[in-house]
Design a protein around this motif. Sequence first.
Motif, PDB file in Angstrom:
ATOM      1  N   UNK A  61       0.826  -1.202   0.000  1.00 58.44           N
ATOM      2  CA  UNK A  61       0.000   0.000   0.000  1.00 58.44           C
ATOM      3  C   UNK A  61       0.860   1.252   0.000  1.00 58.44           C
ATOM      4  N   UNK A  62       1.900   1.253   0.834  1.00 54.67           N
ATOM      5  CA  UNK A  62       2.789   2.412   0.917  1.00 54.67           C
ATOM      6  C   UNK A  62       3.517   2.640  -0.400  1.00 54.67           C
ATOM      7  N   UNK A  65       1.264   4.243  -2.917  1.00 50.14           N
ATOM      8  CA  UNK A  65       1.004   5.666  -2.722  1.00 50.14           C
ATOM      9  C   UNK A  65       2.219   6.536  -2.999  1.00 50.14           C
ATOM     10  N   UNK A  66       3.384   6.081  -2.539  1.00 49.56           N
ATOM     11  CA  UNK A  66       4.558   6.944  -2.578  1.00 49.56           C
ATOM     12  C   UNK A  66       5.441   6.735  -3.805  1.00 49.56           C
TER      13      UNK A  66
ATOM     14  N   UNK B  14       8.472   2.537   8.236  1.00 49.25           N
ATOM     15  CA  UNK B  14       8.066   3.234   7.010  1.00 49.25           C
ATOM     16  C   UNK B  14       6.666   3.820   7.153  1.00 49.25           C
ATOM     17  N   UNK B  15       5.811   3.089   7.857  1.00 44.44           N
ATOM     18  CA  UNK B  15       4.437   3.554   8.072  1.00 44.44           C
ATOM     19  C   UNK B  15       4.454   4.856   8.871  1.00 44.44           C
ATOM     20  N   UNK B  18       5.731   7.622   6.709  1.00 40.63           N
ATOM     21  CA  UNK B  18       4.684   7.993   5.762  1.00 40.63           C
ATOM     22  C   UNK B  18       3.624   8.838   6.450  1.00 40.63           C
ATOM     23  N   UNK B  21       4.730  12.369   6.871  1.00 43.12           N
ATOM     24  CA  UNK B  21       4.741  13.123   5.621  1.00 43.12           C
ATOM     25  C   UNK B  21       3.339  13.507   5.175  1.00 43.12           C
ATOM     26  N   UNK B  22       2.425  12.546   5.271  1.00 40.40           N
ATOM     27  CA  UNK B  22       1.046  12.857   4.909  1.00 40.40           C
ATOM     28  C   UNK B  22       0.115  11.815   5.509  1.00 40.40           C
ATOM     29  N   UNK B  25      -2.551  10.580   2.827  1.00 39.38           N
ATOM     30  CA  UNK B  25      -2.063   9.564   1.882  1.00 39.38           C
ATOM     31  C   UNK B  25      -1.867   8.218   2.567  1.00 39.38           C
ATOM     32  N   UNK B  26      -1.359   8.274   3.804  1.00 34.59           N
ATOM     33  CA  UNK B  26      -1.108   7.028   4.534  1.00 34.59           C
ATOM     34  C   UNK B  26      -2.407   6.271   4.771  1.00 34.59           C
ATOM     35  N   UNK B  28      -5.073   6.405   2.942  1.00 37.90           N
ATOM     36  CA  UNK B  28      -5.486   5.810   1.658  1.00 37.90           C
ATOM     37  C   UNK B  28      -4.715   4.511   1.424  1.00 37.90           C
ATOM     38  N   UNK B  29      -3.397   4.564   1.694  1.00 33.42           N
ATOM     39  CA  UNK B  29      -2.561   3.372   1.505  1.00 33.42           C
ATOM     40  C   UNK B  29      -3.053   2.225   2.383  1.00 33.42           C
ATOM     41  N   UNK B  30      -3.355   2.539   3.627  1.00 29.82           N
ATOM     42  CA  UNK B  30      -3.810   1.498   4.552  1.00 29.82           C
ATOM     43  C   UNK B  30      -5.137   0.909   4.115  1.00 29.82           C
ATOM     44  N   UNK B  32      -6.153   0.692   1.069  1.00 28.04           N
ATOM     45  CA  UNK B  32      -5.873  -0.194  -0.066  1.00 28.04           C
ATOM     46  C   UNK B  32      -5.322  -1.535   0.410  1.00 28.04           C
ATOM     47  N   UNK B  33      -4.429  -1.475   1.414  1.00 28.58           N
ATOM     48  CA  UNK B  33      -3.860  -2.717   1.956  1.00 28.58           C
ATOM     49  C   UNK B  33      -4.954  -3.609   2.523  1.00 28.58           C
ATOM     50  N   UNK B  35      -8.120  -3.636   1.833  1.00 30.70           N
ATOM     51  CA  UNK B  35      -8.979  -4.148   0.769  1.00 30.70           C
ATOM     52  C   UNK B  35      -8.330  -5.347   0.067  1.00 30.70           C
TER      53      UNK B  35
END
Lengths: 180, 159
Positions: A61-62, A65-66, B14-15, B18, B21-22, B25-26, B28-30, B32-33, B35
């Motif tokens: 996921x990271x 996004x990045x 890294x989480x 992340x 930083x934002x 965005x993080x 959203x990434x989570x 997606x993970x 899902x």
Amino acid sequence: MTVRDFIRLFKKMIFVIIATAVLMFILGYFFPDEQAMSLAIMKEYSLEVILVFPAVLVLMGLVDIWMPREMVRRHFGDTAGFRGLLLSVFLGTLPAGPLFIAFPIAGKMLRKGARVANVVAFMGAWASLKMSEIGMEIYFLGVKFAFLRVVLTLIAVLGIALITEKMLTVAGKELTKESI
Amino acid sequence: MKVALAINLITAGLLLLSFFKSSRKTLIALKMSLQKGANLMPWMIGIIVLIGMMLSFVPEQTVERYLGGEMTLIQVGGAALLGTITMIPSLIAVPLAGSLIEAGASYTTIAAFLTTLIMVGFVTLPLEIKELGIKITFWRNLLAFIFAIIIAGMIGVLM
């Protein structure tokens, strides 16, 4: 994820769980010894997946996004050349669990614009060139066998990767998302 | 265990980075993970159940009976096929291979078995097709099988 997706997923999970339970019940009734062994193996694998897979998913996921598509394409795309192939093999050798965990990662690489050969090389290396397993091989099968197998397998991994790509682009057709 | 710990620590680091930083965005990434994980969960369970059942019905004695003893062409082919359809973790397979060698099995047979075992995945085919498409899956597995036989033959000559 919409509510409908969620319901569909929920149904799937229920089905898998019930199917597993029924299978285990039948197995236990007719082959009690085998059932005990199955359960022990399943436990071992589940533990491995539970410990590693959530982290792999979060990492994916990271990265999604990045890491811009452009970056994936630069390092793993058509123009990355032999360096891209070597980088893919190297990534595959990093220790991280059974091969089926690598499939979603490989799929993601592909969809982000990585070259087919690189994705296949990554999977091949993940399956067969793990550092920890090579150590075990030296211990149980001898250094000569392990050395020969690793060198030959490395050549094979690169060969499989390049031929698979060739097979997909055969007849001069451009490789599109649909043709995969 | 150490590997799992390292992966989780790196991911957590890294989480955190992340998130600094934002956070948007993080999240959203989570999402997606989560899902992706939910989508793959039934597949993972299915594969684990299949591996467990398969392994319990192909016990070490069966493997020993087929792979031990005099080497023949049929035996090498059989070893490659056995490696293809079964899925044995290398933690078990490599020591087993070692004991087979000691019991008189040929290096060629063992190489064919080990190489197809790790490179060709029969049980996991549906998941591989789902993630990578049927063409890549077909060629990757077919070529891995062919190369495994070649590797086995070369190891037999070079050992």
